[in-house]
Design an enzyme around this catalytic site. Structure first.
Site, mmCIF file in Angstrom:
data_model
loop_
_atom_site.group_PDB
_atom_site.id
_atom_site.type_symbol
_atom_site.label_atom_id
_atom_site.label_comp_id
_atom_site.label_asym_id
_atom_site.label_seq_id
_atom_site.Cartn_x
_atom_site.Cartn_y
_atom_site.Cartn_z
ATOM 1 N N PRO A 181 0.788 -1.247 0.000
ATOM 2 C CA PRO A 181 0.000 0.000 0.000
ATOM 3 C C PRO A 181 0.814 1.289 0.000
ATOM 4 O O PRO A 181 0.238 2.365 -0.031
ATOM 5 C CB PRO A 181 -0.816 -0.121 1.286
ATOM 6 C CG PRO A 181 0.055 -0.904 2.205
ATOM 7 C CD PRO A 181 0.780 -1.892 1.342
ATOM 8 N N CYS A 226 6.480 -10.461 6.220
ATOM 9 C CA CYS A 226 5.831 -10.432 7.541
ATOM 10 C C CYS A 226 5.427 -11.861 7.899
ATOM 11 O O CYS A 226 4.315 -12.127 8.333
ATOM 12 C CB CYS A 226 4.648 -9.476 7.574
ATOM 13 S SG CYS A 226 3.403 -9.752 6.301
ATOM 14 N N ARG A 234 -5.337 -0.727 -5.978
ATOM 15 C CA ARG A 234 -4.415 -0.550 -4.850
ATOM 16 C C ARG A 234 -3.370 0.509 -5.197
ATOM 17 O O ARG A 234 -2.957 1.310 -4.357
ATOM 18 C CB ARG A 234 -3.726 -1.869 -4.508
ATOM 19 C CG ARG A 234 -4.623 -2.872 -3.815
ATOM 20 C CD ARG A 234 -3.870 -4.140 -3.491
ATOM 21 N NE ARG A 234 -2.847 -3.918 -2.473
ATOM 22 C CZ ARG A 234 -1.914 -4.802 -2.159
ATOM 23 N NH1 ARG A 234 -1.861 -5.949 -2.799
ATOM 24 N NH2 ARG A 234 -1.042 -4.551 -1.216
#
Length: 483
Positions: free
Chosen positions: A235, A355, A261
């Site tokens: 993002p 992540c 996006r």
């Protein structure tokens, strides 16, 4: 209204095992991704409690709401920050508020607890104990750290200086805040502090970004005016961080496959004052490394799609849904992306991050890449960082709620080996210090006796050209004596 409708839709799909929260949220094209993500995650945690409240008050029968929409509305009314929409829905929920609050109180009495979080299933209570602080990155393209601190102090916040140890973060409460130990432009607040409606956030002076997510751009540390690629950009927080480090000079190429996006990201970058970027609605794997457009690219940040297993609110969901086949598919894709990044002819450094907590997506990807690309090596990152990559990849960093008070994360930096062949004279990168500066240890062995003698002879010839003639005469003299 749009927030609750979309949250209800995603919640239903999650319960039907049609996808993971993170994937469904990002695929939703919703404008405020973070707000939607938080609402879905929190509603899911309290799902069984909300179901009990809704059943005991017969809310569905009286309001004609569908169950998932009722859950997100009741969550925000009783546990969240209050119903955010206006109109008929808000009026309806306020009409039933007393009954719903009474139902929640009865459940607490029945279970002999006083706090809402004590109603959570045991699997979620551990995650609740791992609440991470609120991290706020100062956007240095629009303001300074000192100006932001002064502004917040005028609003009643209490600045406690720079954190000296991890435990300092655990003591944050109310309006107290700290400056981060590793990243000087990062401020830390209590996890319950909300800045989404704050002027500094809306004006682009601050970016709400987890500390672990700040590490990739911070460690890549591109030079001002350089050419940089953000391979999987949306993002956009890491992109804006790169631009700030570059001081908005040079070229920042940002790629993402999803047009909507990318459009949202464009708005974020505009608000942050970013002008050095060039967005492309394109698959990074289809970008030609040999294109003249990228001939000066020296830095690449690669944060590809991953399992999301490090995200605190996804921990239980991910542990249930992931399987070896899914992880292997992700790892194959990630390795493909990393190999592709190393094909750019002038690239000097590539930061790879996820992540994820799984070795398959982290150390194993890095290991396979290094075997296939012997011209690159790992850089030892932040020697004092408390959590390292799994052996033998301790040059890499890991992050977790327990050891770093962040989401779970992994970062590795690959650097092109210098072209020289004399290994003894190569600068060896021993570490990347907290300021992003290299520490070098140059190994230069002293000359041997023979080398020293040859060197002295050469120096003598350079300083005294007639010495060569004298040696010739001496050699002739010696020959006559021998004969």
């Amino acid at each position: 209204m749009a927030l609750y409708m979309k949250a209800a839709e995603i919640l239903e799909k999650v319960e039907q095992k049609k996808g993971a929260v993170k994937t469904l949220v990002y695929d939703s094209k919703f404008q405020n991704i973070k707000q939607l993500f938080a609402l879905v995650c929190e509603t899911q945690k309290y799902s069984s409690v909300l179901q009990e409240i809704i059943d005991s008050t017969r809310l569905l029968k009286e309001t004609k709401l569908r169950i998932h929409l009722a859950k997100v509305l009741v969550y925000d009314l009783l546990i969240g920050h209050g119903v955010k929409c206006g109109g008929a829905w808000k009026t309806m929920m306020l009409k039933h508020r007393s009954r719903l609050q009474a139902a929640l109180a009865r459940i607490k009495v029945k279970r002999k607890v006083s706090r809402n979080q004590d109603l959570l299933p045991s699997s979620f209570q551990q995650a609740q104990a791992d609440v991470i602080p609120r991290y706020v990155r100062v956007n240095t393209l629009k303001t300074t750290l000192d100006d932001v601190i002064d502004y917040l102090k005028r609003e009643g916040f209490s600045y406690q200086g720079t954190a000296s140890q991890l435990e300092d973060l655990d003591r944050l409460s109310g309006k107290t805040f700290l400056c981060d130990l590793h990243l000087q432009d990062l401020l830390i607040f209590s996890g319950k502090t909300d800045f989404h409606d704050h002027f500094l956030y809306k004006a682009g002076h601050i970016i709400l970004q987890d500390k672990a997510s700040c590490l990739p751009a911070f460690l890549l540390n591109p030079q001002v005016g350089s050419h940089v690629i953000d391979a999987c950009a949306a993002p956009g927080n890491k992109t804006s961080h790169l631009a700030a480090i570059m001081k908005n000079k040079g070229k920042l190429f940002a790629f993402d496959l999803d047009a909507k996006r990318l459009s949202t990201m464009s708005t974020l970058l505009l608000r942050a004052g970013i002008t050095c970027h060039q967005l492309a609605n394109q698959d990074f794997l289809k970008v030609d490394p040999q294109s003249p457009e990228y001939k000066e690219v020296e830095y690449i940040l690669l944060d590809p799609s991953c399992s999301g297993s490090g995200m605190v609110c996804l921990r239980d969901e991910v542990s249930e849904q992931q399987d070896d086949g899914r992880l292997q598919a992700l790892a194959t894709f990630q390795l493909h992306c990393l190999n592709h990044a190393l094909q750019f002819p002038q690239v000097q450094r590539v930061v790879y991050s996820t992540c994820s907590v799984y070795s398959q997506e982290n150390e194993e990807v890095v290991s396979a890449c290094l075997q296939q690309n012997p011209g690159f090596r790992l850089v030892h990152l932040l020697p004092n960082w408390p959590e390292r990559g799994h052996e033998p990849f301790t040059q890499c960093l890991r992050a977790s709620t327990a050891k770093t008070r962040t989401h779970g994360f992994f970062v590795a930096m690959l650097e092109r080996r210098p072209p020289q062949t004399d290994e003894e004279n190569l600068p060896i990168i021993t570490s990347l210090a907290s300021g992003g500066e290299e520490k070098q240890d140059t190994h230069q062995s002293g000359p041997s006796e023979g080398e020293q003698e040859n060197t002295e002879t050469a120096n003598e010839q350079q300083t005294n050209p007639s010495s060569k003639k004298k040696r010739k005469r001496n050699r002739k003299k010696h020959k006559k004596q021998d004969s």
